[in-house]
Design a protein around this motif. Structure first.
Motif, short mmCIF file in Angstrom:
data_model
loop_
_atom_site.label_atom_id
_atom_site.label_comp_id
_atom_site.label_asym_id
_atom_site.label_seq_id
_atom_site.Cartn_x
_atom_site.Cartn_y
_atom_site.Cartn_z
N MET A 270 2.05 63.54 24.77
CA MET A 270 1.62 62.18 25.02
C MET A 270 2.85 61.30 25.09
N VAL A 271 2.94 60.51 26.15
CA VAL A 271 4.11 59.66 26.38
C VAL A 271 3.65 58.21 26.35
N GLU A 272 4.20 57.43 25.45
CA GLU A 272 3.82 56.02 25.31
C GLU A 272 5.01 55.13 25.59
N THR A 273 4.82 54.21 26.52
CA THR A 273 5.85 53.21 26.83
C THR A 273 5.43 51.89 26.19
N ALA A 274 6.16 51.41 25.22
CA ALA A 274 5.78 50.23 24.45
C ALA A 274 6.61 49.03 24.86
N ALA A 275 5.94 48.10 25.53
CA ALA A 275 6.54 46.81 25.86
C ALA A 275 7.91 46.93 26.51
N PHE A 276 8.13 48.01 27.25
CA PHE A 276 9.40 48.26 27.94
C PHE A 276 10.59 48.21 26.97
N SER A 277 10.34 48.58 25.73
CA SER A 277 11.43 48.63 24.76
C SER A 277 11.78 50.05 24.36
N TYR A 278 10.77 50.92 24.28
CA TYR A 278 11.06 52.31 23.96
C TYR A 278 9.96 53.20 24.53
N VAL A 279 10.28 54.49 24.63
CA VAL A 279 9.31 55.50 25.03
C VAL A 279 9.18 56.48 23.87
N ALA A 280 7.98 56.66 23.37
CA ALA A 280 7.71 57.62 22.30
C ALA A 280 7.04 58.85 22.91
N VAL A 281 7.56 60.03 22.61
CA VAL A 281 7.04 61.28 23.15
C VAL A 281 6.50 62.12 22.00
N TRP A 282 5.21 62.43 22.06
CA TRP A 282 4.53 63.21 21.02
C TRP A 282 4.10 64.57 21.57
N LYS A 283 4.17 65.60 20.75
CA LYS A 283 3.74 66.95 21.13
C LYS A 283 2.50 67.33 20.31
N SER A 290 -6.10 67.95 15.55
CA SER A 290 -5.46 66.74 16.09
C SER A 290 -4.11 66.48 15.44
N MET A 291 -3.32 67.52 15.31
CA MET A 291 -2.00 67.40 14.69
C MET A 291 -0.93 67.23 15.77
N TRP A 292 -0.12 66.18 15.63
CA TRP A 292 0.95 65.87 16.56
C TRP A 292 2.29 65.90 15.83
N SER A 293 3.36 66.14 16.58
CA SER A 293 4.72 65.99 16.05
C SER A 293 5.51 65.10 17.00
N LYS A 294 6.39 64.29 16.45
CA LYS A 294 7.20 63.38 17.26
C LYS A 294 8.33 64.17 17.90
N ALA A 295 8.31 64.23 19.23
CA ALA A 295 9.35 64.97 19.94
C ALA A 295 10.64 64.16 20.04
N CYS A 296 10.52 62.90 20.46
CA CYS A 296 11.69 62.04 20.56
C CYS A 296 11.25 60.61 20.81
N THR A 297 12.16 59.68 20.58
CA THR A 297 11.97 58.26 20.91
C THR A 297 13.16 57.83 21.75
N ILE A 298 12.89 57.26 22.92
CA ILE A 298 13.95 56.89 23.85
C ILE A 298 14.03 55.37 23.94
N ASP A 299 15.20 54.84 23.67
CA ASP A 299 15.42 53.40 23.78
C ASP A 299 15.63 53.05 25.25
N ILE A 300 14.70 52.26 25.81
CA ILE A 300 14.82 51.88 27.23
C ILE A 300 15.07 50.39 27.39
N SER A 301 15.41 49.72 26.30
CA SER A 301 15.60 48.27 26.37
C SER A 301 16.75 47.89 27.30
N LYS A 302 17.69 48.81 27.50
CA LYS A 302 18.82 48.49 28.37
C LYS A 302 18.52 48.71 29.85
N PHE A 303 17.34 49.33 30.15
CA PHE A 303 16.96 49.56 31.53
C PHE A 303 16.11 48.40 32.03
N HIS A 304 16.15 48.22 33.36
CA HIS A 304 15.22 47.27 33.97
C HIS A 304 13.81 47.86 33.86
#
Length: 365
Positions: A270-283, A290-304
């Motif tokens: 599951m990929v969530e883009t929050a307010a164009f500030s970060y992308v959270a990726v869950w596995k 319904s067990m998930w693990s956090k794969a990574c969080t990507i800071d996209i605040s510097k991107f348009h």
């Protein structure tokens, strides 16, 4: 040795090599011999994209009844053009699903088309009664065949959203007079987002629940409906976080932006883009609980904001996103760096697939 060598070649070459001799023809076309599976396994390491041109040709006088001509180009993961592809259908295409074992689904208002971009095979599935409420494509490895799942709103429940969706499965094998839709006993417990992308992983199709039409859920954070194609059973999966809506407007999306389901490395993410500030990726590690693990969080605040669209695939340590512009965005998980690739037209019209010889029909584009 011959099979090992040929399995490394593109489909276009293999279609020509069928004419070399009878043994090669049999090996390439017979799915029971394992060559097609070997070829696809190697194709998965080199996924491709279908890039759709933003316009289409309207031909109301087409003699065969095909009124809409869609033009695509096939590109590799670096954006290099491989070949042009043209598809003719009778109605405007509303959604193109990501590829599943080489096949992609094109949905119109009334029917589903199954298409192999590599072999150019196309088939329009027969229409079925009822309004399409959702659909998906999967692959059953034990039967070595694709499964198309369609969700319909029952006629008697058009004014009541408390009813389950009807479910039917399409089989390409001749049964009782020919290919047809077969009803599944258990219905889908929720309405799903009709024209959003489902995902297929571990022989299961996943849809997002249309939370905007459900003010009362079985569990407050139910977010996904899954359908396991091997036993044809539905299940609900909760959101990775214990999210509760505070107002009616928040029912549709817990992140108030975009939430995407995608298959990566053989699992549902599951990929969530929050307010164009970060992308959270869950596995999804345990679907049953319904067990998930956090794969990574990507800071996209510097991107348009227009640079970061949907996650398409993973190539080595890089995650590839499309965009709402003419760009592909590559983010390196290890080095936390990014790069861009310019495309000839909007990357928003992008569909991923892998080359495959598999197809259950005989009609060519």
């Amino acid at each position: 040795m011959i099979a090992d060598i040929l399995s490394r070649l593109p489909v276009k070459s293999l279609l020509r090599f069928k004419s070399v001799c009878k043994s090669w023809h049999c090996m390439i076309t017979d799915s029971s011999l394992g060559f097609q599976a070997l070829h696809y396994d190697r194709s998965q390491r080199k996924p491709r994209f279908l890039l759709q041109w933003p316009d289409f040709d309207f031909r109301p006088l087409e003699p065969a009844g095909c009124r809409y001509v869609y033009n695509f180009i096939s590109i590799d993961t670096e954006g290099n053009m491989i070949s042009p592809i043209q598809v003719k259908v009778q109605e405007p295409v509303k959604l193109i699903l990501p590829g599943c074992y080489g096949l992609v689904c094109l949905a119109t208002e009334t029917r589903i088309h199954v298409f192999n971009p590599s072999t150019r095979h196309l088939i329009a599935l027969p229409t079925d009664r009822g309004e399409i409420a959702g659909f998906g494509i999967g692959y059953l490895s034990s039967a070595k065949g694709h499964v198309i799942v369609r969700l319909n709103i029952p006629r008697q429940s058009r004014t009541s959203l408390s009813w389950k969706l009807e479910c039917s499965v399409f089989t390409f094998l001749p049964e009782n007079g020919g290919p047809k839709w077969r009803a599944v006993k258990d219905g889908c417990p929720y309405l799903v987002e009709q024209f959003s992308f489902p995902a297929f992983a571990n022989e299961t199709i996943y849809w997002k629940i249309d939370r905007g039409k459900h003010q009362a859920l079985h569990r407050h954070n139910d977010f996904i409906v899954s359908f396991k194609i091997s036993d044809e059973k539905f299940q609900t999966i909760t959101h990775p976080t214990d999210w509760r809506p505070e107002t009616h407007r928040q029912w549709r999306s817990p992140v108030r932006n975009s939430t995407q389901l995608v298959e990566l490395r053989g699992h549902l993410y599951m990929v969530e883009t929050a307010a164009f500030s970060y992308v959270a990726v869950w596995k999804l590690t345990d679907p049953g609980n319904s067990m998930w693990s956090k794969a990574c969080t990507i800071d996209i605040s510097k991107f348009h904001p227009s640079f970061v669209g949907e996650l398409q695939c993973v190539k080595g340590t890089e995650i590839i996103f499309n965009s709402f512009t003419h760009l592909l965005l590559y983010y390196d998980e290890e080095n936390k760096t990014s790069r861009k690739k310019i495309l000839p037209c909007s990357a928003a019209n992008l569909t991923i697939y892998c080359e495959s010889l598999t197809f259950p029909a005989t009609q060519h584009v």
